[in-house]
Design a protein around this motif. Structure first.
Motif, short mmCIF file in Angstrom:
data_model
loop_
_atom_site.label_atom_id
_atom_site.label_comp_id
_atom_site.label_asym_id
_atom_site.label_seq_id
_atom_site.Cartn_x
_atom_site.Cartn_y
_atom_site.Cartn_z
N GLY A 197 0.82 -1.21 0.00
CA GLY A 197 0.00 0.00 0.00
C GLY A 197 0.85 1.26 0.00
N LYS A 198 1.92 1.25 0.78
CA LYS A 198 2.84 2.40 0.79
C LYS A 198 3.50 2.59 -0.56
CE LYS A 198 4.03 2.17 5.73
NZ LYS A 198 5.11 1.87 6.71
N VAL A 217 0.19 -1.47 -9.92
CA VAL A 217 0.43 -2.83 -9.41
C VAL A 217 1.25 -3.63 -10.41
CG1 VAL A 217 -0.65 -5.01 -8.77
CG2 VAL A 217 -1.61 -2.85 -7.95
N GLY A 218 0.93 -3.49 -11.69
CA GLY A 218 1.69 -4.19 -12.71
C GLY A 218 3.15 -3.76 -12.73
N GLU A 219 3.39 -2.47 -12.58
CA GLU A 219 4.77 -1.95 -12.57
C GLU A 219 5.53 -2.46 -11.35
OE1 GLU A 219 3.99 2.20 -12.66
OE2 GLU A 219 3.60 2.26 -14.83
N LEU A 220 4.87 -2.51 -10.20
CA LEU A 220 5.52 -2.99 -8.98
C LEU A 220 5.86 -4.47 -9.08
CD1 LEU A 220 3.39 -1.14 -6.26
CD2 LEU A 220 5.72 -0.60 -6.98
N LYS A 221 5.01 -5.24 -9.75
CA LYS A 221 5.30 -6.66 -9.98
C LYS A 221 6.49 -6.82 -10.91
CE LYS A 221 1.69 -9.18 -11.13
NZ LYS A 221 0.36 -9.48 -11.72
N THR A 222 6.47 -6.08 -12.03
CA THR A 222 7.53 -6.21 -13.03
C THR A 222 8.89 -5.78 -12.50
OG1 THR A 222 5.91 -5.81 -14.81
CG2 THR A 222 8.24 -5.51 -15.35
N ALA A 261 -9.15 3.24 -10.63
CA ALA A 261 -8.96 1.81 -10.81
C ALA A 261 -7.93 1.52 -11.89
CB ALA A 261 -10.29 1.14 -11.15
N GLU A 262 -8.02 2.21 -13.02
CA GLU A 262 -7.09 1.97 -14.12
C GLU A 262 -5.66 2.36 -13.74
OE1 GLU A 262 -8.87 4.10 -17.35
OE2 GLU A 262 -10.08 2.37 -17.98
N ARG A 263 -5.52 3.49 -13.04
CA ARG A 263 -4.18 3.93 -12.65
C ARG A 263 -3.57 2.98 -11.63
NH1 ARG A 263 0.55 4.67 -13.30
NH2 ARG A 263 1.71 6.18 -12.03
N LEU A 264 -4.36 2.55 -10.65
CA LEU A 264 -3.85 1.62 -9.64
C LEU A 264 -3.49 0.28 -10.27
CD1 LEU A 264 -6.16 2.25 -6.54
CD2 LEU A 264 -3.85 3.10 -6.96
N ASN A 265 -4.30 -0.17 -11.21
CA ASN A 265 -4.00 -1.44 -11.88
C ASN A 265 -2.66 -1.35 -12.61
OD1 ASN A 265 -5.25 -4.14 -12.58
ND2 ASN A 265 -4.73 -3.40 -14.63
N GLU A 266 -2.40 -0.22 -13.21
CA GLU A 266 -1.14 0.02 -13.90
C GLU A 266 0.03 0.00 -12.92
OE1 GLU A 266 -0.21 4.07 -15.42
OE2 GLU A 266 -0.17 3.09 -17.38
N ASN A 297 3.14 5.83 -2.89
CA ASN A 297 4.34 6.55 -3.33
C ASN A 297 4.29 6.83 -4.83
OD1 ASN A 297 7.16 7.53 -2.78
ND2 ASN A 297 7.65 5.88 -4.22
N GLU A 298 3.83 5.84 -5.59
CA GLU A 298 3.73 6.03 -7.05
C GLU A 298 2.65 7.06 -7.39
OE1 GLU A 298 5.65 4.74 -9.45
OE2 GLU A 298 6.89 3.90 -7.84
N LEU A 299 1.62 7.16 -6.56
CA LEU A 299 0.57 8.16 -6.77
C LEU A 299 0.97 9.55 -6.29
CD1 LEU A 299 -2.64 6.19 -5.70
CD2 LEU A 299 -2.08 6.96 -8.02
N GLY A 300 2.03 9.59 -5.46
CA GLY A 300 2.46 10.86 -4.89
C GLY A 300 1.59 11.34 -3.76
#
Length: 257
Positions: free
Chosen positions: A25-26, A218-223, A211-216, A30-33
């Motif tokens: 969550g943090k 999560v994908g970046e954090l996984k990759t 929802a779309e931004r968070l989904n993006e 952080n990615e959202l600022g």
């Protein structure tokens, strides 16, 4: 986030909220600022009730819904039953596993060993329901119930039971606190139709842009490996998922690149 749910979300001895879901969550915040804030809640009778209380409606005691709920099952059928929720791509796959006390059980090839040896489960869990019915109820007398995996782990350390069946992540984290000869493994579970499930965040389906931004994210954090690093810091074997789609509004899939 769920309360008293180590290693995913719980309060430490210092009173601070911590855990894998907290750290993810943090990272998302952080990615959202933005600054992350956390609300722990006790599970209701079903995950659907939790989604109603925490994602799309709110609760008269807990107040308005949160922006994001973590550790939500990612499943198309379940999503279709909860069409007010957007289910973001999962960040982890949980598995059912067995923790074996090798001092008590030298080898376990199947569940038949528990016709003689005791095995612990968390009350009202999937493992509980399965073991009570396994072998036509032949294991029932040797199934011991505990309020949590933590309590079951303490019982195994004290040699009150020989094994535990439960979620692998919880078993690895809890038993990792002890210096004992425990083995965490998979055993054949005939008749168990679900032995693993994907987990991810969920948000109100009406907030499509979030929802779309968070989904993006999560994908970046996984990759990037950040989510795997968070799991590793808690001593958990990370099981990734290939799912990258968001399930939103009655099973309509929207892929984000």
């Amino acid at each position: 986030m769920y309360e008293n749910f180590p290693p995913y979300s719980y309060k430490g001895d210092d009173g601070r909220v911590k855990g894998i879901d907290v750290d993810i969550g943090k990272a998302i915040a952080n990615e959202l600022g933005v600054q992350a804030g956390f609300r722990l809640f006790l599970a209701d009778e079903s995950v659907g009730d939790d989604l109603r209380n925490m994602v799309w409606k709110g609760h008269y005691l807990a107040g308005a819904p949160a922006d994001v709920m973590m550790h939500v099952p990612y499943d198309a059928g379940f999503a279709n039953e909860n069409d007010k929720v957007a289910f973001l791509q999962p960040y982890y796959k949980e598995l059912i596993a067995f923790a074996i006390n090798t001092y008590r059980v030298r080898s376990a090839m199947n569940l038949e060993v528990f016709t003689k040896e005791t095995i612990g489960v968390e009350t009202a869990s999937l493992a509980d329901a399965y073991l009570l019915g396994a072998y036509n109820g032949g294991l029932r007398e040797n199934v011991k119930h505990y309020s949590s995996i933590l309590d079951a782990a303490k019982a195994m350390v004290d040699k009150d039971i020989s094994a535990i069946m439960g979620n692998r992540g919880e078993l690895e984290y809890t038993l990792g606190q002890y210096d004992h000869d425990f083995v965490i493994t998979k055993l054949p579970t005939p008749g168990l139709t679900i032995d693993g499930w994907e987990l991810g965040p969920a948000v109100n389906a009406s907030n499509v842009k979030l929802a779309e931004r968070l989904n993006e994210i999560v994908g970046e954090l996984k990759t990037s490996g950040k989510i795997e690093a968070i799991f590793s810091s808690y001593g958990i074997s990370y099981k990734t998922t290939d799912s990258s789609q968001m399930i939103i509004k009655a099973n309509q899939l929207s892929a984000t690149k």
